[in-house]
Scaffold this active site. Structure first.
Site, short mmCIF file in Angstrom:
data_model
loop_
_atom_site.label_atom_id
_atom_site.label_comp_id
_atom_site.label_asym_id
_atom_site.label_seq_id
_atom_site.Cartn_x
_atom_site.Cartn_y
_atom_site.Cartn_z
N TYR A 102 0.81 -1.29 -0.02
CA TYR A 102 -0.08 -0.26 -0.02
C TYR A 102 1.01 1.27 0.02
O TYR A 102 0.29 2.04 -0.49
CB TYR A 102 -1.08 -0.11 1.26
CG TYR A 102 -2.21 -0.88 0.84
CD1 TYR A 102 -3.49 -0.39 0.02
CD2 TYR A 102 -2.24 -2.15 1.00
CE1 TYR A 102 -4.23 -1.31 -0.40
CE2 TYR A 102 -3.27 -2.95 0.87
CZ TYR A 102 -4.23 -2.43 0.20
OH TYR A 102 -5.39 -3.26 -0.56
N HIS A 158 -15.04 1.78 -1.91
CA HIS A 158 -13.96 0.87 -1.51
C HIS A 158 -13.11 1.33 -0.41
O HIS A 158 -11.98 1.03 -0.36
CB HIS A 158 -13.32 0.07 -2.84
CG HIS A 158 -14.11 -1.04 -3.37
ND1 HIS A 158 -13.73 -1.32 -4.57
CD2 HIS A 158 -15.32 -1.64 -2.84
CE1 HIS A 158 -14.65 -2.81 -4.70
NE2 HIS A 158 -15.48 -2.63 -3.89
N CYS A 166 -7.84 2.50 12.50
CA CYS A 166 -7.11 1.84 13.71
C CYS A 166 -7.79 0.48 13.83
O CYS A 166 -8.78 0.24 14.17
CB CYS A 166 -7.18 2.72 14.68
SG CYS A 166 -6.37 1.88 16.08
N CYS A 169 -8.87 0.89 17.96
CA CYS A 169 -9.95 1.67 18.41
C CYS A 169 -10.91 2.19 17.10
O CYS A 169 -11.75 2.70 17.49
CB CYS A 169 -9.38 3.08 18.93
SG CYS A 169 -8.82 4.29 17.62
N CYS A 207 -1.71 4.44 15.47
CA CYS A 207 -2.89 5.38 15.61
C CYS A 207 -2.44 6.35 16.38
O CYS A 207 -1.53 6.29 17.51
CB CYS A 207 -3.75 4.57 16.40
SG CYS A 207 -5.19 5.71 16.74
N CYS A 212 -3.64 5.69 22.28
CA CYS A 212 -4.10 4.35 21.30
C CYS A 212 -2.78 3.59 21.09
O CYS A 212 -2.39 2.57 21.43
CB CYS A 212 -4.85 4.72 20.59
SG CYS A 212 -5.43 3.07 19.48
N MET A 260 -39.00 -2.50 -14.80
CA MET A 260 -40.50 -2.97 -15.07
C MET A 260 -40.89 -2.37 -16.16
O MET A 260 -41.87 -2.77 -16.68
CB MET A 260 -41.17 -1.89 -13.82
CG MET A 260 -41.12 -2.55 -12.58
SD MET A 260 -41.85 -4.50 -12.14
CE MET A 260 -43.37 -4.02 -12.32
N GLU A 261 -40.31 -1.51 -16.82
CA GLU A 261 -40.81 -1.23 -18.30
C GLU A 261 -39.65 -0.64 -19.03
O GLU A 261 -38.33 -0.67 -18.73
CB GLU A 261 -41.50 0.22 -17.76
CG GLU A 261 -40.76 1.28 -17.37
CD GLU A 261 -41.44 2.35 -16.41
OE1 GLU A 261 -41.69 3.20 -17.14
OE2 GLU A 261 -41.57 2.42 -15.23
ZN LIG Z 1 -6.51 3.78 17.75
#
Ligand SMILES: [Zn+2]
EC number: 2.3.1.-
Length: 294
Positions: A102, A158, A166, A169, A207, A212, A260-261
């Protein structure tokens, strides 16, 4: 990239749910880009009257900007394709490797620009807004090129290469850092012989919420994961309200209409099935003896 969840039938079922509104005075059409030259004048007439336009965009729009998908023939990062690495299992097994993948994709986007297709959509949205009309883009692309082009009404079903989530959290945050963390500097080379960086998990993106420090993951929908129900609800609302829907697919795939049509657009589809979807879809999608014969 397009982690792919959106196969044509998923799109069609959305289109269908947008089409099933009982408002019969509206004409809902879905012109494809397959045969534009013969129908552009007619399309322009619908376009001129439409108050609420939905544009569904996929990999074709990004391809014109040279965004690699890591899928299909020749679509490799090292020795892998997206479906090998864009999974929760791959991330659990080797978060360093998935982050390298990534990180590379984020860095590649620094040199990519929206193409005239992205720009036309964004300019159209701004113009229509000035006229009290609405245009919304529903995209499966995670490269943010629609955003970069200036599109404001955007549903990125997406997720985005430039958002993190995170794993501890759950906070979702925008992140445009390059590199996303010091340990990834210079990593992520796509050549098959490149070495796995094997970055310790504590050096991967973490994070920044107070107290955290959980491991971050890309905020993208991976293979085997569900789309965000809140976004799906918005998609459903837009499809229910729209009076014109454009499917922008550069792949030349046939588009089937379940309605439908008949509408003036019906003869532009490769297939048209008329009647309640509870009848037509089960028949269309039932197993068939010629399936998987190759
Ligand atoms: Zn976090």
């Amino acid at each position: 990239m397009q982690p792919l969840q959106i196969v044509p039938c998923r799109l069609l079922s959305w289109l269908h749910s947008g089409l099933k509104s009982p408002v019969s005075t509206r004409t809902r059409i879905c012109p494809t880009m397959a045969r534009p030259s013969s129908s552009m004048a007619d399309f322009r007439k619908f376009f001129a009257k439409a108050k609420h336009i939905v544009v569904i965009s996929g990999a074709g729009v990004s391809a014109e900007s040279g965004v690699p998908t890591f899928r299909g023939a020749g679509g490799y990062w090292r020795t892998w394709q997206a479906q090998d690495l864009a999974t929760p299992q791959a991330f659990a097994r080797n978060p360093s490797l998935v982050w390298e993948f990534y990180h590379y994709r984020r860095e590649v986007m620094l040199s990519k620009e929206p193409n005239p297709g992205h720009l036309a959509i964004a300019e159209c949205e701004a113009r229509l807004r000035g006229q009290g009309r609405r245009l919304v883009v529903i995209t499966q692309n995670i490269d943010e090129l629609h955003r970069k082009a200036g599109t404001k009404n955007l549903l990125e079903i997406h997720g985005s290469l430039f958002k993190t989530r995170c794993t501890s959290c759950g906070v979702v945050a925008e992140n445009y850092k390059s590199p996303i963390c010091p340990a990834l500097l210079g990593k992520g080379a796509p050549e098959p012989e490149a070495q796995d960086a094997r970055i310790p998990v504590e050096k991967l993106p973490r994070c920044e919420e107070a107290g955290c420090e959980g491991l971050l993951r890309p905020h993208v929908v991976w293979f085997g994961e569900n789309l965000d129900p809140a976004i799906l609800e918005e998609v459903d609302r837009e499809l229910t309200l729209c009076d014109l829907c454009l499917v922008v697919s550069a792949r030349g795939v046939p588009v089937a209409e379940f309605n439908m049509e008949t509408t003036p657009a019906t003869n532009r589809f490769r297939f048209h099935f008329q009647g309640p979807c509870g009848t037509t879809l089960p028949e269309a999608l039932a197993p068939h003896e010629t399936e998987n014969v190759s």
